[in-house]
Design a protein around this motif. Sequence first.
Motif, PDB file in Angstrom:
ATOM      1  N   ARG A 152       0.821  -1.215   0.000  1.00 44.08           N
ATOM      2  CA  ARG A 152       0.000   0.000   0.000  1.00 44.08           C
ATOM      3  C   ARG A 152       0.848   1.256   0.000  1.00 44.08           C
TER       4      ARG A 152
ATOM      5  N   THR B 199       4.335   3.848   6.086  1.00 41.01           N
ATOM      6  CA  THR B 199       3.389   3.646   7.198  1.00 41.01           C
ATOM      7  C   THR B 199       1.932   3.613   6.737  1.00 41.01           C
ATOM      8  N   SER B 200       1.693   3.469   5.442  1.00 41.15           N
ATOM      9  CA  SER B 200       0.311   3.345   4.961  1.00 41.15           C
ATOM     10  C   SER B 200      -0.373   2.125   5.543  1.00 41.15           C
ATOM     11  N   HIS B 201       0.377   1.145   5.967  1.00 44.34           N
ATOM     12  CA  HIS B 201      -0.207  -0.069   6.543  1.00 44.34           C
ATOM     13  C   HIS B 201      -0.991   0.231   7.811  1.00 44.34           C
ATOM     14  N   ARG B 202      -0.716   1.371   8.427  1.00 41.23           N
ATOM     15  CA  ARG B 202      -1.395   1.726   9.681  1.00 41.23           C
ATOM     16  C   ARG B 202      -2.788   2.276   9.457  1.00 41.23           C
ATOM     17  N   ARG B 203      -3.012   2.849   8.265  1.00 43.26           N
ATOM     18  CA  ARG B 203      -4.281   3.516   8.010  1.00 43.26           C
ATOM     19  C   ARG B 203      -5.389   2.503   7.825  1.00 43.26           C
ATOM     20  N   ARG B 204      -6.514   2.817   8.444  1.00 41.23           N
ATOM     21  CA  ARG B 204      -7.667   1.948   8.328  1.00 41.23           C
ATOM     22  C   ARG B 204      -8.716   2.644   7.498  1.00 41.23           C
ATOM     23  N   LYS B 205      -9.495   1.846   6.801  1.00 38.79           N
ATOM     24  CA  LYS B 205     -10.610   2.406   6.047  1.00 38.79           C
ATOM     25  C   LYS B 205     -11.670   2.834   7.044  1.00 38.79           C
TER      26      LYS B 205
END
Length: 49
Positions: A31, A40-46
Amino acid sequence: MLIEGPVDMVLDDGSHVCSDRFLVAVCMCKRSKIYPLCDTSHRRRKPTQ
Ligand code: FES
């Protein structure tokens, strides 16, 4: 994934991505906008509805 630097990564298209950092964060989720490095996009949640 954190790996010890420096690194020289070869992508599928044959291009290289280098980092001289002592510790390099490699994206495993695909991502990242700076793939193959983690942004750090892996941290973002939809947002939930
Ligand atoms: S692991 Fe993909 S953005 Fe961090």
